[in-house]
Design a protein around this motif. Structure first.
Motif, PDB file in Angstrom:
ATOM      1  N   LEU A  24       0.826  -1.201   0.000  1.00 36.86           N
ATOM      2  CA  LEU A  24       0.000   0.000   0.000  1.00 36.86           C
ATOM      3  C   LEU A  24       0.866   1.258   0.000  1.00 36.86           C
ATOM      4  CD1 LEU A  24      -2.714  -1.069   2.608  1.00 36.86           C
ATOM      5  CD2 LEU A  24      -3.106  -0.655   0.169  1.00 36.86           C
ATOM      6  N   GLN A  25       1.932   1.233   0.754  1.00 39.43           N
ATOM      7  CA  GLN A  25       2.820   2.400   0.835  1.00 39.43           C
ATOM      8  C   GLN A  25       3.548   2.662  -0.478  1.00 39.43           C
ATOM      9  OE1 GLN A  25       5.098   1.093   4.256  1.00 39.43           O
ATOM     10  NE2 GLN A  25       3.989   2.493   5.632  1.00 39.43           N
ATOM     11  N   ARG A  26       3.693   1.615  -1.299  1.00 43.11           N
ATOM     12  CA  ARG A  26       4.361   1.776  -2.597  1.00 43.11           C
ATOM     13  C   ARG A  26       3.415   2.246  -3.694  1.00 43.11           C
ATOM     14  NH1 ARG A  26       6.482  -3.348  -1.514  1.00 43.11           N
ATOM     15  NH2 ARG A  26       5.237  -4.227  -3.223  1.00 43.11           N
ATOM     16  N   ASN A  27       2.119   2.207  -3.431  1.00 44.86           N
ATOM     17  CA  ASN A  27       1.153   2.601  -4.445  1.00 44.86           C
ATOM     18  C   ASN A  27       1.361   4.076  -4.793  1.00 44.86           C
ATOM     19  OD1 ASN A  27      -1.419   3.658  -5.580  1.00 44.86           O
ATOM     20  ND2 ASN A  27      -2.148   1.580  -5.202  1.00 44.86           N
ATOM     21  N   PRO A  28       1.670   4.386  -6.056  1.00 37.10           N
ATOM     22  CA  PRO A  28       1.971   5.780  -6.443  1.00 37.10           C
ATOM     23  C   PRO A  28       0.862   6.765  -6.117  1.00 37.10           C
ATOM     24  CG  PRO A  28       2.587   4.267  -8.193  1.00 37.10           C
ATOM     25  CD  PRO A  28       1.811   3.466  -7.195  1.00 37.10           C
ATOM     26  N   THR A  29      -0.391   6.354  -6.315  1.00 37.85           N
ATOM     27  CA  THR A  29      -1.508   7.255  -6.034  1.00 37.85           C
ATOM     28  C   THR A  29      -1.612   7.543  -4.549  1.00 37.85           C
ATOM     29  OG1 THR A  29      -2.708   6.327  -7.927  1.00 37.85           O
ATOM     30  CG2 THR A  29      -3.985   7.615  -6.357  1.00 37.85           C
ATOM     31  N   VAL A  30      -1.439   6.499  -3.731  1.00 41.75           N
ATOM     32  CA  VAL A  30      -1.499   6.667  -2.277  1.00 41.75           C
ATOM     33  C   VAL A  30      -0.358   7.569  -1.805  1.00 41.75           C
ATOM     34  CG1 VAL A  30      -1.352   5.491  -0.047  1.00 41.75           C
ATOM     35  CG2 VAL A  30      -2.647   4.454  -1.921  1.00 41.75           C
ATOM     36  N   LYS A  31       0.836   7.349  -2.332  1.00 41.54           N
ATOM     37  CA  LYS A  31       1.995   8.165  -1.948  1.00 41.54           C
ATOM     38  C   LYS A  31       1.754   9.645  -2.259  1.00 41.54           C
ATOM     39  CE  LYS A  31       6.133   6.628  -3.004  1.00 41.54           C
ATOM     40  NZ  LYS A  31       7.230   6.004  -3.794  1.00 41.54           N
ATOM     41  N   THR A  32       1.199   9.892  -3.433  1.00 43.48           N
ATOM     42  CA  THR A  32       0.928  11.280  -3.838  1.00 43.48           C
ATOM     43  C   THR A  32      -0.116  11.923  -2.927  1.00 43.48           C
ATOM     44  OG1 THR A  32       1.439  10.814  -6.154  1.00 43.48           O
ATOM     45  CG2 THR A  32       0.078  12.737  -5.713  1.00 43.48           C
ATOM     46  N   GLU A  33      -1.167  11.174  -2.624  1.00 44.09           N
ATOM     47  CA  GLU A  33      -2.247  11.737  -1.819  1.00 44.09           C
ATOM     48  C   GLU A  33      -1.825  11.931  -0.364  1.00 44.09           C
ATOM     49  OE1 GLU A  33      -5.996   9.846  -2.408  1.00 44.09           O
ATOM     50  OE2 GLU A  33      -5.976  10.197  -4.570  1.00 44.09           O
ATOM     51  N   ILE A  34      -0.970  11.069   0.142  1.00 42.53           N
ATOM     52  CA  ILE A  34      -0.446  11.256   1.494  1.00 42.53           C
ATOM     53  C   ILE A  34       0.382  12.535   1.556  1.00 42.53           C
ATOM     54  CG2 ILE A  34       1.246  10.368   3.167  1.00 42.53           C
ATOM     55  CD1 ILE A  34       0.196   7.573   2.613  1.00 42.53           C
TER      56      ILE A  34
END
Length: 336
Positions: free
Chosen positions: A107-117
């Motif tokens: 989950l932490q590697r997911n590009p979309t999640v990283k950007t939104e965090i």
């Protein structure tokens, strides 16, 4: 022939704006009217709470607002099922089951999640909540609960659909071929820039024109739009490539008019004020039928509620069938 099921949705964190209109809403109406698909649209209130957990009233109030925006642009409840995410408990169950199939590291590697965090640093600081980090798992539950086959998304959302596909493949590998693996359909609608030139349009940035804005509000916002900062006087030669008024003329004006605007701007023959007034008029004219239809539903909220109740009941039946198959596959179907 069985129609392919399409699943789309929006978070009810505010009214929908022209970025949504060009980015996805027009396409949804087009696909709905083609007769080739079985469209479902979720109002993702649970997902909205991942970064609005301390403002539940905001999410609640915007559920009906978003529903009215859907109806005003032409989403037809007789052809498209509109439902509320939190009223489908099976989605929450599936989220729990799927959480065992994906690691925190993934989950932490997911590009979309990283950007939104990164974008939510002011909210979370260094303490990201479990719910926000894990929302791709909840999204996978949203999709699979309704056997979503086609998921129209923007390019920035592709990593989330891939995460869902991974979860589906792992589930099916362990428990048997139960879940439908969705396919992302890249939306042809481009992201619309804000009035200030920002690549993102949104309420928090104060750079959006909403579908429900009045003529006065639209005109006021357009008159504040960013233009070529180097153009001080009317006869200064302008650069329409960095002018948001020219940018919006390309969206709301005829090709001929937009071309004339750019040519006159470059030649110093058109001032910014009349250019903005013409743009405001064009936007007002295009959004007028949307505003009129929305005004009807604002006067008849009971009709909106009826549409949401009926759509949610239909969605509940579909999700109940899915969870039944999932529990059978997972050996959780106790006592028949």
């Amino acid at each position: 022939m069985k129609k392919k099921r399409i699943l789309t949705g929006d978070r009810p964190t505010g009214r929908l704006h022209i970025g949504h209109y060009f980015g996805s809403l027009k396409k949804r109406v087009e696909m709905q009217e083609s007769g080739e698909y079985d469209p479902y649209i979720l109002i993702a209130d649970v997902q909205a709470l991942t970064d609005n957990f301390n403002h539940p009233e905001k999410v609640r109030n915007n559920v009906r607002e978003v529903a009215m925006d859907y109806l005003s642009v032409g989403i037809d409840p007789k052809k498209t099922t509109i439902y509320i995410q939190s009223m489908i408990p099976e989605v929450a169950e599936l989220t729990v089951f799927y959480s065992n199939l994906v690691t925190i590291a993934r989950l932490q590697r997911n590009p979309t999640v990283k950007t939104e965090i990164e974008q939510k640093k002011d909210l979370f600081g260094e303490s990201v909540t479990y719910g926000f980090l894990g929302y791709p798992v909840s999204q996978a539950a949203d999709i699979t609960a309704f056997e979503g086959e086609l998921i129209p998304v923007g390019e920035d959302q592709l990593p989330l659909i891939e995460q869902c596909r991974e979860i589906v493949r792992k589930f099916n590998r362990i428990y048997g071929e139960v879940l439908t693996e969705p396919e992302a359909v890249l939306s042809s609608g481009k992201r619309i820039k804000g009035l200030d030139g920002n690549e993102k349009m949104g309420k928090s940035l104060g750079n959006a024109i909403y579908l429900s804005d009045s003529e006065e509000e639209i005109t006021k916002k357009v008159m504040s739009a960013v233009t070529d900062p180097n153009r001080i006087r009317k006869d200064d030669l302008g650069n329409p490539n960095i002018c948001m008024v020219a940018y919006y003329h390309n969206l709301f004006s005829s090709k001929e008019e937009a071309k004339t605007v750019c040519e006159e701007c470059k030649a110093g023959k058109r001032g910014c004020v009349p250019c903005k007034k013409q743009l405001a008029k064009n936007i007002v004219n295009e959004l007028k039928p949307i505003r009129e239809k929305r005004a009807y539903y604002e006067l008849h909220p009971e009709e909106v509620d009826k549409i949401l109740i009926e759509g949610t009941k239909k969605a509940q039946k579909v999700a109940q069938e899915t969870i039944k198959k999932v529990k059978q596959a997972m050996k959780l179907d106790y006592f028949g």
